[in-house]
Write a protein that holds these residues in place. Structure first.
Motif, short mmCIF file in Angstrom:
data_model
loop_
_atom_site.label_atom_id
_atom_site.label_comp_id
_atom_site.label_asym_id
_atom_site.label_seq_id
_atom_site.Cartn_x
_atom_site.Cartn_y
_atom_site.Cartn_z
N HIS A 225 45.29 55.05 31.03
CA HIS A 225 46.59 54.69 31.58
C HIS A 225 46.37 54.18 33.00
O HIS A 225 45.42 54.60 33.67
N MET A 226 47.22 53.31 33.46
CA MET A 226 47.01 52.72 34.78
C MET A 226 48.35 52.25 35.36
O MET A 226 49.27 51.90 34.63
N MET A 227 48.42 52.25 36.69
CA MET A 227 49.59 51.70 37.38
C MET A 227 49.47 50.19 37.47
O MET A 227 48.36 49.64 37.50
N MET A 228 50.61 49.50 37.57
CA MET A 228 50.64 48.05 37.55
C MET A 228 49.80 47.45 38.69
O MET A 228 49.01 46.52 38.47
N GLY A 229 49.97 47.95 39.90
CA GLY A 229 49.23 47.40 41.04
C GLY A 229 47.73 47.55 40.90
O GLY A 229 46.96 46.62 41.18
N GLU A 230 47.30 48.74 40.43
CA GLU A 230 45.87 48.98 40.24
C GLU A 230 45.31 48.07 39.15
O GLU A 230 44.21 47.54 39.26
N PHE A 231 46.10 47.87 38.10
CA PHE A 231 45.66 47.02 36.98
C PHE A 231 45.37 45.60 37.45
O PHE A 231 44.30 45.04 37.18
N PHE A 232 46.30 45.00 38.18
CA PHE A 232 46.11 43.62 38.60
C PHE A 232 44.99 43.49 39.64
O PHE A 232 44.30 42.47 39.70
N SER A 233 44.80 44.53 40.45
CA SER A 233 43.69 44.47 41.41
C SER A 233 42.34 44.55 40.69
O SER A 233 41.35 43.94 41.12
N GLN A 234 42.29 45.26 39.55
CA GLN A 234 41.05 45.35 38.77
C GLN A 234 40.73 44.05 38.04
O GLN A 234 39.58 43.78 37.68
N LEU A 235 41.75 43.22 37.80
CA LEU A 235 41.54 41.98 37.05
C LEU A 235 40.80 40.92 37.85
O LEU A 235 40.26 39.98 37.29
N VAL A 236 40.80 41.07 39.18
CA VAL A 236 40.30 40.01 40.05
C VAL A 236 38.92 40.36 40.61
O VAL A 236 38.69 41.48 41.07
N ILE A 237 38.02 39.40 40.60
CA ILE A 237 36.72 39.52 41.26
C ILE A 237 36.57 38.33 42.20
O ILE A 237 36.80 37.18 41.80
N ILE A 238 36.19 38.60 43.45
CA ILE A 238 35.95 37.54 44.42
C ILE A 238 34.58 37.80 45.03
O ILE A 238 34.41 38.71 45.85
N ASN A 239 33.62 37.05 44.61
CA ASN A 239 32.24 37.27 45.03
C ASN A 239 32.09 37.13 46.55
O ASN A 239 32.57 36.16 47.15
N GLY A 240 31.41 38.11 47.15
CA GLY A 240 31.13 38.05 48.58
C GLY A 240 32.24 38.58 49.46
O GLY A 240 32.11 38.59 50.69
N TYR A 241 33.35 39.05 48.86
CA TYR A 241 34.49 39.54 49.65
C TYR A 241 34.96 40.89 49.11
O TYR A 241 34.85 41.17 47.91
N ARG A 242 35.49 41.70 50.03
CA ARG A 242 36.06 42.99 49.65
C ARG A 242 37.58 42.95 49.82
O ARG A 242 38.10 42.19 50.63
N TYR B 26 45.02 34.28 60.60
CA TYR B 26 44.80 35.50 59.81
C TYR B 26 43.70 35.26 58.77
O TYR B 26 42.82 36.10 58.57
N LYS B 27 43.75 34.10 58.11
CA LYS B 27 42.73 33.78 57.11
C LYS B 27 41.36 33.60 57.75
O LYS B 27 40.33 33.93 57.15
N GLU B 28 41.35 33.06 58.98
CA GLU B 28 40.08 32.93 59.70
C GLU B 28 39.47 34.31 59.96
O GLU B 28 38.26 34.51 59.80
N ARG B 29 40.32 35.26 60.38
CA ARG B 29 39.82 36.62 60.65
C ARG B 29 39.34 37.29 59.35
O ARG B 29 38.35 38.02 59.36
N LEU B 30 40.06 37.05 58.24
CA LEU B 30 39.61 37.59 56.95
C LEU B 30 38.23 37.03 56.60
O LEU B 30 37.36 37.75 56.10
N GLU B 31 38.04 35.74 56.86
CA GLU B 31 36.75 35.11 56.58
C GLU B 31 35.65 35.74 57.43
O GLU B 31 34.55 36.03 56.94
N GLU B 32 35.94 35.97 58.71
CA GLU B 32 34.95 36.58 59.60
C GLU B 32 34.55 37.97 59.12
O GLU B 32 33.38 38.37 59.20
N LEU B 33 35.55 38.73 58.60
CA LEU B 33 35.30 40.10 58.17
C LEU B 33 34.89 40.20 56.70
O LEU B 33 34.57 41.29 56.22
#
Length: 761
Positions: free
Chosen positions: A27-44, A127-134
């Motif tokens: 069983h899973m919550m909706m938010g957790e489910f959609f976060s598990q569906l996505v993979i973005i290589n090199g980013y957390r 904001y996106k620039e800072r996300l890229e830096e981190l």
């Protein structure tokens, strides 16, 4: 062996559907489910708790740039962004609707949002620039280099996926589900009513053959309807009107007691709170701990949280120390809450340690202690402490009730200003623009909220509704709409369920206050008494002045007086001709220095406006110092004493100056549409200045005196005061002996008076 995964919209629905026979049921919550569906290589994934300090550091950076460019509108809007939850709500909404902020101006035909969008676009890009830096991504807010791909290994782990939908699946998630459905079967459980039938809750190929008042199960990939069940709304709804919000508590307890006597189990009863702050009333009166609060206990009541609040106040009021490093600030904060060992405070300490540890990645050494504490308190306020002492009757917000099964429900605060509730972010971008961008309109969001409440009335077989009815409170329109679908009966809740026993009604008796005026007065105190003796009594006899709020014009008036005193002080007792351009430059320079000390974007805008008004006044007004030699005799910083009709007055004229063979007394005013006859009818300050000057030891006290109001907004106005001299003397004679502090006969002063409620006006 593969098993089916079930995905729920609320934690309560998930817990209720857990099977006791399975050790680790999928069983899973909706938010957790959609976060598990996505993979973005090199980013957390960026933890939500890192959003606030990261965003505020960007807003601070933006503010420094705007301050240098003196962009007043942008600073005002920035001030709004700093004090609201709008920013990320808007960015998330754009990301979920798959709308780029750069494309909005193409639909904004009249340029209504041009300035706002320019600033928001800069903030989002930074904001996106800072996300890229981190090397983070934030939900669907992605750095440019981040590429999304489906987590197929996670999806293939299940034989099928069942999703129980209680709201709307946004376009971004619909796209993901389409990809999932090509890998494993996906079933969606949903229901339609009059409120969500026209919303984009699912792709068109699924809902096009569905009709309201049915619950459905559909195959997400093909759109085939697998099951359909008619919805039945509660046959009877009882609605109770109360005069006060807290009185609704009596209905809650009475209904619960009634249902328990009828044999209804505690687990089958819920209390729904549209405004979760109402929980404090229930908690206060729940002496036997029958309630279980889904929202948890208020973390703000813990000793550790209150200790952090005191530390924040101390960091603002004192110089605490020189600039500390982030590590040093963390040590001070954690030491301040270390002594608290109660369960609530331990939870606070855990959260603080977690937050401070996460924020180390953001390089916050440039911030002050007060900034870090403000971020901490705001983040902590979003959290709660689990209710471990609660009973079996659940108290929850409307979102937590989604998908949860129960038989009896009580809903409180069913008022127009609560149901539906529109947030600040929902008001940005008008409905026409939102429709063209295929984003939810305000009406769509209101309909969705009503859909959630309709679910409550469709789940329970008996619902009691409470609302407040008063001059400024009305019942929710939703009730009238439900009355067209089922039987809805209205009752006077105060008569049926009184929270407190009703006593005999006492006859109203108006208070009267008597006393003597002090021998020492000031012009402002005299003016207050003449306008309203009762206000004088509250301010100066009862010493309630600390409750009086001064802002707006009062703030600008004080700034104006201090500015002009500073500008003219170097010229006191020197006969000279003034250079008006030099006076203007000095005033603007002083105001610029003053503006650097304020953090309020609104005050900065007001100061800029004052500079414009001063420049226009000195350029256009007919001033004596433009044509003749002037000697300034006295400025506002110097007191003068006056003895008049048995009273002593201490007065401080804004300015007294000699012009040729005459003396001018000047009073500065900064007020729109100043009318001397009406606005200054009870203001005898000018007369008192004149009397005081003639009693002084000035060498010019026998020269003729002219009195002027320097109305910065309207020009120079001469004051003809001979008639008012006689009136003043008559009023002072009348003030000797006992006086009554009665209410003002004319109600005009009551409009903006802070004591209007005390006077029952």
């Amino acid at each position: 062996m593969k098993t089916a995964l079930k995905v729920y919209s609320s934690n309560r629905a998930l817990m209720q559907n857990l099977s006791p026979d399975e050790l680790l049921p999928p069983h899973m919550m909706m938010g957790e489910f959609f976060s598990q569906l996505v993979i973005i290589n090199g980013y957390r994934a960026l933890p939500k708790s890192m959003r606030l300090p990261l965003a505020m550091s960007i807003l601070k950076e933006c503010k420094d740039k705007l301050l240098g460019a003196k962009m007043i509108f942008e600073e005002s809007f920035l001030g709004f962004l700093e004090t609201s939850n709008f920013l990320f709500a808007f960015f998330d909404e754009l990301a979920q609707a798959q709308v780029a902020i750069e494309q909005i101006p193409f639909f904004d035909t009249y340029g209504d949002y041009e300035d706002h969008l320019h600033l928001l676009e800069w903030i989002e890009a930074r904001y996106k620039e800072r996300l890229e830096e981190l090397k983070f991504y934030d939900g669907f807010i992605m750095p440019k280099s981040a590429k999304i791909r489906l987590n197929e290994s996670f999806v293939k782990h299940f034989s099928e996926i069942e999703i129980f939908i209680e709201g709307v699946i946004n376009p971004r998630h619909q796209e993901l589900l389409g990809q999932v459905a090509s890998v494993v079967p996906v079933k969606v459980h949903f229901w339609l009513d009059d409120y969500n039938a026209d919303l984009n809750i699912l792709p068109l190929h699924i809902v096009q053959s569905c009709k309201p008042h049915f619950a459905y199960v559909a195959d997400y990939g093909s759109g085939e309807i697998l099951e359909s069940t008619p919805l039945c709304i509660c046959k009877r709804i009882d609605a109770y009107a109360f005069g006060l919000g807290i009185s609704q508590v009596a209905l809650v307890f009475a209904k619960i007691q009634e249902w328990l006597k009828l044999g209804v189990r505690e687990e089958e009863i819920v209390v729904i709170l549209p405004n979760e702050s109402f929980a404090k009333y229930l908690s206060l009166l729940d002496t036997r701990h029958n309630f279980n609060f889904a929202m948890g206990m208020d973390i703000k009541l813990s000793p550790a949280f209150q200790s952090l609040e005191k530390l924040l106040e101390g960091s603002k009021d004192s110089k605490m120390s020189a600039q500390k490093s982030y590590k040093q600030m963390c040590e001070v904060i954690q030491e301040s809450i270390l002594p608290y060992e109660d369960r609530q405070s331990k939870k606070v300490r855990e959260c603080v340690s977690e937050l401070l540890f996460l924020w180390e990645l953001l390089d916050l050494d440039f911030l002050e202690m007060s900034d870090i504490l403000s971020f901490l308190l705001e983040e902590l306020a979003q959290r709660s402490i689990d209710d471990i002492h609660g009973g079996k009757i659940r108290v929850m917000g409307v979102l937590e009730s989604r998908g949860f099964a129960y038989k009896k429900a009580v809903i409180v605060d069913c008022n127009k200003d609560v149901i539906p509730n529109v947030s600040e972010g929902d008001l940005f971008l008008n409905s026409r623009l939102r429709s063209e961008l295929k984003m939810p309109t305000i009406k769509d969001k209101e309909q969705l909220q009503k859909h959630y409440y309709y679910g409550i009335f469709s789940t329970a077989n008996e619902v009691a509704v409470a609302f407040v009815e008063s001059e400024d409170k009305q019942k929710a329109i939703l009730l009238d709409e439900l009355g067209q679908k089922t039987k809805l009966c209205y009752y006077n809740g105060d008569l049926l369920y009184g929270l407190l026993p009703t006593g005999r009604k006492l006859a109203y008796c108006e208070d009267r206050f008597f006393g003597r005026m002090p021998e020492v007065l000031t012009p402002s105190r005299l003016k207050t008494f003449l306008e309203c003796p009762r206000k004088y009594y509250f301010l100066y006899e009862e010493r309630m002045s600390e409750f009086s709020e001064n802002g707006g014009n009062a703030f600008l008036g004080n700034v104006l007086h201090t500015c002009l005193e500073s500008v003219y002080k170097p010229f006191i007792h020197r006969a000279m001709r003034f250079d008006m351009q030099e006076i203007i430059r000095s005033a603007e320079s002083w105001l610029d220095d003053f503006a650097k000390q304020t953090q309020s974007a609104l005050n900065l805008a007001e100061i800029e406006l004052l500079k414009c008004e001063l420049r226009r006044f000195f350029t256009q007004a007919n001033l004596s110092e433009k044509q003749a030699e002037v000697e300034i005799l006295q400025l506002e910083g110097e007191n003068m004493r006056l003895e008049l009709e048995g009273f002593s007055f201490y007065v401080r004229p804004d300015r007294i100056q000699r012009v040729g063979e005459a003396v001018e007394i000047i009073d500065y005013k900064y007020r729109k549409n100043l009318n001397i006859k009406s606005d200054m009818a009870n203001d005898f300050a000018m007369i008192l200045y004149d009397f005081a000057f003639k009693q002084s030891d000035s060498a010019y006290k026998n020269l003729p005196v002219c009195m002027y109001y320097w109305d910065i907004c309207g020009g120079v106005q001469q004051s003809e005061q001979q008639e008012k001299r006689e009136i003043l003397l008559e009023k002072l004679v009348a003030l000797k002996g006992d006086v009554e502090f009665s209410k003002a006969k004319d109600r005009q002063p009551c409009r903006y008076c802070e004591f209007v409620d005390l006077c029952d006006r």
